[in-house]
Design an enzyme around this catalytic site. Structure first.
Site, PDB file in Angstrom:
ATOM      1  N   ASP A   1       0.786  -1.263   0.017  1.00  0.00           N
ATOM      2  CA  ASP A   1      -0.098   0.133   0.021  1.00  0.00           C
ATOM      3  C   ASP A   1       0.755   1.174  -0.036  1.00  0.00           C
ATOM      4  OD1 ASP A   1      -2.253  -1.576   0.210  1.00  0.00           O
ATOM      5  OD2 ASP A   1      -2.396  -1.375   2.340  1.00  0.00           O
TER       6      ASP A   1
HETATM    7  P1  NAP Z   1       1.033  -3.914   3.202  1.00  0.00           P
HETATM    8  O1  NAP Z   1       0.422  -3.212   2.277  1.00  0.00           O
HETATM    9  O2  NAP Z   1      -0.045  -4.543   4.119  1.00  0.00           O
HETATM   10  O3  NAP Z   1       1.583  -5.137   2.273  1.00  0.00           O
HETATM   11  C1  NAP Z   1       2.242  -6.350   2.676  1.00  0.00           C
HETATM   12  C2  NAP Z   1       2.763  -6.997   1.515  1.00  0.00           C
HETATM   13  O4  NAP Z   1       3.693  -7.837   2.289  1.00  0.00           O
HETATM   14  C3  NAP Z   1       1.668  -7.899   1.130  1.00  0.00           C
HETATM   15  O5  NAP Z   1       1.356  -7.594  -0.169  1.00  0.00           O
HETATM   16  C4  NAP Z   1       2.421  -9.419   1.040  1.00  0.00           C
HETATM   17  O6  NAP Z   1       2.314  -9.954  -0.186  1.00  0.00           O
HETATM   18  C5  NAP Z   1       3.580  -9.063   1.445  1.00  0.00           C
HETATM   19  N1  NAP Z   1       4.378 -10.242   2.284  1.00  0.00           N
HETATM   20  C6  NAP Z   1       3.670 -10.846   3.436  1.00  0.00           C
HETATM   21  N2  NAP Z   1       4.572 -11.754   3.989  1.00  0.00           N
HETATM   22  C7  NAP Z   1       5.773 -11.610   3.343  1.00  0.00           C
HETATM   23  C8  NAP Z   1       6.957 -12.273   3.305  1.00  0.00           C
HETATM   24  N3  NAP Z   1       7.065 -13.245   4.346  1.00  0.00           N
HETATM   25  N4  NAP Z   1       8.126 -12.205   2.343  1.00  0.00           N
HETATM   26  C9  NAP Z   1       7.883 -11.293   1.494  1.00  0.00           C
HETATM   27  N5  NAP Z   1       6.576 -10.455   1.390  1.00  0.00           N
HETATM   28  C10 NAP Z   1       5.660 -10.730   2.260  1.00  0.00           C
HETATM   29  O7  NAP Z   1       2.037  -3.206   3.973  1.00  0.00           O
HETATM   30  P2  NAP Z   1       2.666  -1.650   3.791  1.00  0.00           P
HETATM   31  O8  NAP Z   1       2.937  -1.506   2.464  1.00  0.00           O
HETATM   32  O9  NAP Z   1       3.752  -1.890   4.987  1.00  0.00           O
HETATM   33  O10 NAP Z   1       1.363  -0.952   4.172  1.00  0.00           O
HETATM   34  C11 NAP Z   1       0.862  -0.921   5.643  1.00  0.00           C
HETATM   35  C12 NAP Z   1      -0.551  -1.211   5.507  1.00  0.00           C
HETATM   36  O11 NAP Z   1      -1.091  -1.229   6.760  1.00  0.00           O
HETATM   37  C13 NAP Z   1      -1.190   0.275   5.157  1.00  0.00           C
HETATM   38  O12 NAP Z   1      -2.310   0.149   4.353  1.00  0.00           O
HETATM   39  C14 NAP Z   1      -1.521   1.031   6.375  1.00  0.00           C
HETATM   40  O13 NAP Z   1      -2.505   1.771   6.529  1.00  0.00           O
HETATM   41  C15 NAP Z   1      -1.839  -0.388   7.227  1.00  0.00           C
HETATM   42  N6  NAP Z   1      -1.699  -0.364   8.888  1.00  0.00           N
HETATM   43  C16 NAP Z   1      -0.772   0.314   9.108  1.00  0.00           C
HETATM   44  C17 NAP Z   1      -0.233   0.665  10.377  1.00  0.00           C
HETATM   45  C18 NAP Z   1       0.854   1.156  11.113  1.00  0.00           C
HETATM   46  O14 NAP Z   1       0.663   1.799  12.286  1.00  0.00           O
HETATM   47  N7  NAP Z   1       2.071   1.332  10.369  1.00  0.00           N
HETATM   48  C19 NAP Z   1      -1.032  -0.443  11.346  1.00  0.00           C
HETATM   49  C20 NAP Z   1      -2.065  -1.281  10.825  1.00  0.00           C
HETATM   50  C21 NAP Z   1      -2.329  -1.110   9.623  1.00  0.00           C
HETATM   51  P3  NAP Z   1       2.469 -11.642  -0.506  1.00  0.00           P
HETATM   52  O15 NAP Z   1       1.208 -12.059   0.460  1.00  0.00           O
HETATM   53  O16 NAP Z   1       1.981 -11.634  -1.971  1.00  0.00           O
HETATM   54  O17 NAP Z   1       3.760 -11.863   0.037  1.00  0.00           O
END
Ligand code: NAP
Length: 471
Positions: free
Chosen positions: A398
């Protein structure tokens, strides 16, 4: 000096230690000491309160044993990636504690009547009624709201926003009922009536916590948790007014204010208002932005990726939630060092909401001893992106989705992102076609300059490290 003055003096010292401790948490160099200083303040406050007269130590020791046992189990069992859920639960218990404090005080009033209570506590019955209701209300909302948020974050409940027709009107009615009950509760001195009103207030508050969090999608849960954290502080502060404990009032205010500041920072990081997060029903439907793109992502082997990296003179790592899942931070640091030995400049781009909790990436990379100066914030790194040879996206999705910048139809349009797509070459390390937390399609993966390296991030990086070591 009277005993009461001494207690209050100790509370002032404790509150000062809290403030200095929080200030020190603002920098990585002083954060550990800051934690210790605040902890010392809390120890002082607890010891002084326990030494005050008239306490029943049986209950305190009982509570200490039960609480410590739960804390010990939680600390051992909960993984770093599940920290936000744990924080949600802790907030909830904080809210429940405030509700129970208010309830216990009200039971005391039921035992002696408002008039005697007023005399004995040298208080104003109306003020006491108001703070009791406020502590119960905010505590109750925080309790069920946090439990619901915990359910969504842990996957025990569906992460999507639950919205239905008339929901906003129902919530407004609920709020009006809560306020109306509160006003009558505060003004009435009829014990039987106030008891019934109090119980109704508890029911309404618990219901409002659930109804308030229900229409908020899983992607917004970090903001909600931060807000609930703030509310748990306000509830504690109200409980401090209920039992006339000055340090509880101050500590509650500090938690309330810092939680609110963090909430605002997170909203800004997503370019959304708090009202939009709470009331827009974001995340009710998946999709949006890129669903109609029929280009296929290009896969690249680790060997081919190695040749590109060997020739690169600047690399930026963009870690996300997947790096936390894979626990790849140590190998990532090793890869960065090897690249630097090879004459390449390696930095890390940190998005404020990457991962699942604020500062998630900073914590992981600090654990791997990555120098703090190498962690670049979004505003610093984005202007550099067009000159970067390779952007390595490690389990982020994201926070690098270009739809946020160029697709007005996308639900995340306007959220600031790390502009990985502007780098000369982009490597995306992920296991397969899994979506990010928001459930949106990411067109970065099908762009001309992007190559996908499929597999667990730790395994992929370890293979790259081995290739570089062997070269
Ligand atoms: P993300 O959008 O949740 O994407 C994580 C990606 O990691 C997934 O597409 C997944 O794809 C991949 N993944 C998972 N396990 C993996 C592994 N072992 N090896 C390689 N890839 C792996 O993460 P982000 O870009 O960090 O974004 C964070 C999101 O979470 C935002 O939408 C945010 O608003 C939300 N959020 C943030 C917080 C905060 O405070 N930081 C808290 C809660 C939610 P695959 O399954 O294809 O591997």
């Amino acid at each position: 000096m009277e005993a009461n003055d001494l207690i209050n003096l100790a509370y002032v010292v404790a509150a000062t230690l809290f403030v200095f401790g929080i200030k020190m948490l603002g920098s990585a160099d002083t954060a550990r000491r800051g934690n210790l200083v605040s902890g010392l303040g809390m120890l002082l406050a607890v010891v002084v309160t326990l030494l005050a007269d008239g306490l029943d130590y049986t209950w305190i020791i009982g509570g200490l044993i039960v609480g410590s046992a739960i804390g010990l189990v939680a600390a051992r069992m909960v993984k770093m990636t599940a920290m936000p859920e744990l924080v949600a639960l802790f907030n909830g218990f904080g809210g429940l504690a405030s509700l129970l404090v208010a309830w216990a005080e009200f039971e005391k009033i039921r035992g002696m009547g408002w008039a005697v209570y007023e005399m004995e506590m040298q208080s104003n019955a109306k003020f006491s009624g108001f703070v009791i209701y406020a502590a119960m209300l905010i505590g109750g909302v925080t309790f069920t709201g946090s439990l619901f948020a915990y359910g969504k974050l842990s996957g025990k409940l569906s992460g999507s926003a639950i919205v239905f027709g008339g929901q906003k009107a129902l919530n407004i009615l609920l709020l009006i009922a809560i306020l109306a009950v509160g006003v009558v509760f505060t003004w009435s001195s009829d014990l039987e009536l106030t008891y019934k009103l109090f119980l109704s207030g508890v029911g309404l508050a618990l219901l409002f916590g659930i109804m308030g969090v229900m229409p908020i999608g899983g992607g917004d849960m970090p903001v909600v948790i931060s807000l609930l954290n703030s509310l748990s502080g306000v509830a504690a502060s109200a409980a401090g007014f209920v039992i006339y404990n000055n340090v509880l009032i101050v500590a509650g205010c500090l938690v309330g204010a810092s939680g609110l500041i963090l909430t605002v920072i997170m909203c800004k990081a997503m370019n959304r208002s708090l009202g939009n997060v709470l009331f827009s029903g974001f995340g009710a439907a998946s999709g949006g932005g890129g669903d109609d793109d029929d280009r296929e992502p290009k896969a690249l082997s680790v060997e081919d990726a190695f040749y590109v990296l060997e020739a690169a003179s600047s690399v930026v790592f963009i870690p996300g939630y997947g790096m936390a899942v894979a626990q790849a931070q140590h190998v990532v640091k090793e890869l960065a060092e090897l690249l630097e030995e090879n004459g390449c400049e390696a930095n890390f781009a940190i998005h404020p909401v990457a991962g699942r909790m604020p500062g998630h990436m900073n914590v992981l990379l600090a654990e791997a001893d990555v120098e703090y100066e190498k962690l670049l914030e979004m505003d610093t790194v984005n202007p550099m992106m067009p000159t970067v040879d390779v952007a390595i996206v490690i389990g982020a999705n994201d926070v690098v989705n270009p739809a946020a910048a160029d697709d007005p139809q996308s639900p995340i349009y306007g959220m600031p992102i790390i502009e990985a797509h502007k780098a000369k070459t982009v490597f995306v390390l992920k296991r397969g076609q899994g979506k990010g937390f928001s459930g949106l399609v990411n067109k970065l993966f099908v762009m001309e300059n992007t190559c996908m390296i499929y597999g667990d991030a730790k395994a992929t990086i370890s293979s790259l490290v081995n290739e570089l070591k062997g070269s």
